[in-house]
Design a protein around this motif. Structure first.
Motif, PDB file in Angstrom:
ATOM      1  N   ILE A 165      -5.434  -1.328  -1.009  1.00  0.00           N
ATOM      2  CA  ILE A 165      -6.202  -0.469  -1.872  1.00  0.00           C
ATOM      3  C   ILE A 165      -7.572  -0.941  -2.538  1.00  0.00           C
ATOM      4  CG2 ILE A 165      -5.923   0.384  -4.567  1.00  0.00           C
ATOM      5  CD1 ILE A 165      -2.992  -0.001  -3.787  1.00  0.00           C
ATOM      6  N   VAL A 202       0.967  -1.281  -0.217  1.00  0.00           N
ATOM      7  CA  VAL A 202       0.039   0.181   0.088  1.00  0.00           C
ATOM      8  C   VAL A 202       0.933   1.198   0.018  1.00  0.00           C
ATOM      9  CG1 VAL A 202      -1.727   1.272   1.350  1.00  0.00           C
ATOM     10  CG2 VAL A 202      -2.024  -1.398   1.097  1.00  0.00           C
ATOM     11  N   GLN A 209     -10.009   0.448   0.135  1.00  0.00           N
ATOM     12  CA  GLN A 209     -10.179   1.824   0.712  1.00  0.00           C
ATOM     13  C   GLN A 209     -11.467   2.338   0.007  1.00  0.00           C
ATOM     14  OE1 GLN A 209      -6.631   3.604  -0.838  1.00  0.00           O
ATOM     15  NE2 GLN A 209      -5.183   2.265   0.406  1.00  0.00           N
ATOM     16  N   ALA A 212      -2.489   1.302   7.283  1.00  0.00           N
ATOM     17  CA  ALA A 212      -2.708   1.282   5.745  1.00  0.00           C
ATOM     18  C   ALA A 212      -3.859   0.295   5.518  1.00  0.00           C
ATOM     19  CB  ALA A 212      -1.613   0.800   5.426  1.00  0.00           C
TER      20      ALA A 212
END
Length: 137
Positions: A71, A20, A74, A68
């Motif tokens: 992705i 990430v 997210q 983190a």
């Protein structure tokens, strides 16, 4: 969606940190001095780790680092769930200050958790950071 926050090992956070945060650097770049003494947590969604955070405690202050979320997860609230949980844990433990080095573009996100930007800014790897904190009464 079944979610669970669990304490994990430092070896569990490294692949996510790397993927990430700094995918173009060697994995050693995301290892931190003190990782072996820090506490690491992960948010598991349906049994899969999607978000991680590491806590470093010194003098009744807790710095969270390398927060983190993968992705593909997210924007779904996974990081919010993890950070809210961790802040509650830190407060229950009696810490007097919670702080982090936030990427400047993420400042608005951290404000939702009562973290305030300080005047301390710095640059690392071409990215501008600001120290954000919450002083706990």
């Amino acid at each position: 969606m079944a979610t669970e926050v669990r304490q994990i090992n430092s070896s569990d956070v490294l692949p996510i940190r790397h993927k990430v945060m700094w995918p173009n650097m060697p994995i050693s770049y995301v290892k931190l001095e003190g990782d072996m003494n820090a506490r690491h947590f992960g948010l598991f969604v349906n049994g899969k780790i999607t978000s991680i955070i590491s806590l470093f405690t010194k003098n009744n202050e807790v710095q969270f680092r390398k927060f983190a979320t993968l992705i593909e997860y997210q924007g779904l609230g996974h990081g919010t769930v993890l950070l809210k949980n961790i802040i509650n844990v830190i407060k229950k433990e009696g810490a007097k200050r919670i702080w982090c080095n936030a990427r400047v573009e993420k400042e608005k996100f951290y404000k939702k958790f009562d973290l305030k930007a300080t005047t301390n800014k710095f640059n690392k790897g071409g990215i501008e950071y600001v120290i954000m904190e919450n002083i706990i009464d």
